[in-house]
Design an enzyme around this catalytic site. Sequence first.
Site, PDB file in Angstrom:
ATOM      1  N   LYS A  40       1.264  -7.278   0.429  1.00 42.99           N
ATOM      2  CA  LYS A  40       2.020  -8.051  -0.577  1.00 42.99           C
ATOM      3  C   LYS A  40       2.939  -9.059   0.104  1.00 42.99           C
ATOM      4  O   LYS A  40       3.047 -10.212  -0.315  1.00 42.99           O
ATOM      5  CB  LYS A  40       2.831  -7.090  -1.465  1.00 42.99           C
ATOM      6  N   LYS A  73       7.869   6.573   8.447  1.00 46.01           N
ATOM      7  CA  LYS A  73       7.969   5.128   8.176  1.00 46.01           C
ATOM      8  C   LYS A  73       9.085   4.475   8.999  1.00 46.01           C
ATOM      9  O   LYS A  73       9.233   3.267   9.024  1.00 46.01           O
ATOM     10  CB  LYS A  73       8.174   4.879   6.676  1.00 46.01           C
ATOM     11  N   LYS A  93      10.140   0.710   0.984  1.00 47.72           N
ATOM     12  CA  LYS A  93       9.048   1.684   0.809  1.00 47.72           C
ATOM     13  C   LYS A  93       9.706   3.051   0.656  1.00 47.72           C
ATOM     14  O   LYS A  93      10.925   3.183   0.769  1.00 47.72           O
ATOM     15  CB  LYS A  93       8.088   1.667   2.007  1.00 47.72           C
ATOM     16  N   ARG A  94       8.912   4.103   0.413  1.00 45.51           N
ATOM     17  CA  ARG A  94       9.504   5.437   0.348  1.00 45.51           C
ATOM     18  C   ARG A  94      10.232   5.743   1.657  1.00 45.51           C
ATOM     19  O   ARG A  94       9.817   5.311   2.727  1.00 45.51           O
ATOM     20  CB  ARG A  94       8.410   6.495   0.102  1.00 45.51           C
ATOM     21  N   THR A 101       0.206  -0.892   1.507  1.00 43.19           N
ATOM     22  CA  THR A 101      -0.193  -2.058   0.701  1.00 43.19           C
ATOM     23  C   THR A 101       0.989  -3.022   0.567  1.00 43.19           C
ATOM     24  O   THR A 101       0.799  -4.188   0.276  1.00 43.19           O
ATOM     25  CB  THR A 101      -0.697  -1.657  -0.699  1.00 43.19           C
ATOM     26  N   HIS A 130      -5.877   9.974   1.475  1.00 46.63           N
ATOM     27  CA  HIS A 130      -4.768   9.026   1.597  1.00 46.63           C
ATOM     28  C   HIS A 130      -3.784   9.334   2.714  1.00 46.63           C
ATOM     29  O   HIS A 130      -2.819   8.609   2.880  1.00 46.63           O
ATOM     30  CB  HIS A 130      -3.978   8.961   0.286  1.00 46.63           C
TER      31      HIS A 130
END
Length: 853
Positions: A679, A573, A567-568, A675, A376
């Site tokens: 969405k 990110k 998101k986290r 993901t 992952h």
Amino acid sequence: MATPLTDQEKRKQISIRGIVGVENVAELKKGFNRHLHFTLVKDRNIATPRDYYFALAHTVRDHLVGRWIRTQQFYYEADPKRVYYLSLEFYMGRTLQNTMINLGLQNACDEAIYQLGLDMEELEEMEEDAGLGNGGLGRLAACFLDSMATLGLAAYGYGIRYEYGIFNQKIRDGWQVEEADDWLRHGNPWEKARPEYMLPVHFYGRVEETKDGPKWVDTQVVLAMPYDTPIPGYMNNTVNTMRLWSARAPNDFNLRDFNVGDYIQAVLDRNLAENISRVLYPNDNFFEGKELRLKQEYFVVAATLQDIIRRFKTTKKGGPGRTSFESFPDKVAIQLNDTHPAMAIPELMRIFVDIEKLDWDTAWDLTKRTFAYTNHTVLPEALERWPVELMENLLPRHLQIIYQINQAHLDRIAALFPEDMDKLRKMSLIEEDGCKRVNMAHLCIVGSHAVNGVAEIHSNIIKSDVFRDFSELEPDKFQNKTNGITPRRWLLLCNPGLAELIAEVIGEDYVKDLSQLRRLNDFVEDAAFIRDVCKVKQDNKVKFAQFVEKEYRVKINPASMFDVHVKRIHEYKRQLLNCLHIIAMYNRIRKNPNAPFVPRTVIIGGKAAPGYHMAKMIIKLITSVADVVNNDPVVGNKLKVVYLENYRVSLAEKVIPATDLSEQISTAGTEASGTGNMKFMLNGALTIGTLDGANVEMAEEAGQENLFIFGMTVEDVAEMDKKGYDAMTYYKTIPELKQVMDQITSGFFCPKNPDLFKDLTNMLFKHDRFKVFADFEDYLKCQEKVNNLYQNPKEWTKMVIRNIAATGKFSSDRTITEYATEVWGVEPTDLKIPAPNEPREAIEETARALKKM
């Protein structure tokens, strides 16, 4: 133009949320009142909203139970190959609404609750999220369970029943504060404890060499108590099982303390054993080498493998049961969700060799054919490497087995590449430099027959870089399985307006076959459909604006663009890049207050790991910037910044349908898949993003012109790494960036403590692994393109429709079909298991039909 549906098609279409029969509604009301009375021991005079939620949950669960038992009877009868998904995280969220949708009960329940004078939304809000995961990995596991049940696979999810899930995040004075998530305090109506299947798990001790081979002795025993949760497929009567283990001390735990009369201490010490399932480690993409974590990882696999072997040995009709393990890989497929359950490999070897007395080579062949491994992440800090010393103390026999696996593995490498000591060192399961460690990813690769990444670009990076030596040795072992999301939760449940609108134009079969969304391309130019899509989005935005005002006391303008980044919180990110853009927009408004400006509400949310200092500073910076922007009268309604506190599954279900612009801006080559991006796309948001993770495939499916793509590619990043990344060059040559950084550095956003963000600015200037400045200019230019298109609602909505039409590939049904056929050796089926009211013989008939397929 859209072809209107016939009356018959309209009648069919109701099935998306289930048919409202008078008998159905009467039966549900009766069930509700019965549970309120007999289960909760309340009447309407003293019942609370939570009591009503529980009464409804038990009523809906009644409709699951018959199907659940039927499904297990069917598997017993048909004896299919079973799939076991092992994951330390299952981020399930709430269960009630999902169950109503998958059983086709939603409309009937809505009507029953309305007739009872109650508010369905209020009851749904009473349910706690089952937050047994950190982010993408755990939520993916939850989507996969939904798809496996919908595709009729005999599949089981196995994990830990954490007493405390992912922490609740509070934002106090702009800082993240963690609170314990006591999600079980009111009880959980969806689980069933199974104390009769309690199993022992061993720790510590030593290995004794006996004439019958090695024996693991003097161990400390902890019991694993299973709790089962039903996982319903969509409208197919299949209800699979998620089994989560809870740690219990055996009754004789620390009995030696009784001998000195310290009975009280002996009972108190039971907590030590039970701590194993107490709390979820709140790290995402970061390895924490604590003994308790290794205990959790071994606990779940030891209990699960005993359970799998018991089920394998049991055959139907009380026969003698299986005594040979020859057919084990033909009946059992085990998927390791990342390296967390990697100890399953040496544990299965221990069972085969020490307990079942198979010879090593046979055991190893069976083990490799049983396991498959999903990777992952490519971030080095996320890869698990356990100190040998810790493992020797906690699991001495397993360390011996790992050494033996490694020896055979290195012998093979040495035979193929004589004299290549560097290759041996790089491919060993044991890392020797500094503290000796077991590389768990290498163990997973060597012990599995298939290894996959979770998006095309990520799988390629694994093969060409991270595990290059392994993929060159066994190229056929490496595969790609691009992640997916379940359309049941991420469209039907969270965006019923859009789900119904799509069903009106293409029928409702897309719910089980998302590729049918392609047919929406026929309606891109249809004025009525464009108007309807626009209206659904606007309704969702108004609803979300009301929620934000109620929860956060912030008034936001539903006519503004909702620009969402949830998101986290992690450096890779790049929430920081977003924050720099907010400041740049703020500066533009201040510089020229009368210039035209496309109103924007920037919504950022996510949790930072409690020990991740930089991530917590990023939250503080965003909230500090929000304070300045939101309170500046010059800005007014043009720009608002909202930090969404405690982002979780149930909050995602609210914000995603209301989003106009989805931020997916990680540095190319760092996000394995994502993901959330899928969405947003399915719910009619447009993506601004880098060519990273699944963004690449989203751009392929929709056409790159239908996404806002910016920034460096993986190749550009590699090139820059060779040359060296110099942040100062960008700072000196981009005036807007210089102004933004000078404001942060000078304390403009925190006048009381001007040095507050020194660690952040130091990182950005001196050691930013994720090269925020390098993409800043292109990001701002791309945001201008976003603004230009947003001013033309018709063209924006056309692009939205093209994106929704291209989402078919990103259904977890497609992902699971690929796993099933290419990794697990099982076939999805649309056979419907006989309903509970049909005779038992119907089960046998269906089982025979399955065997013939």
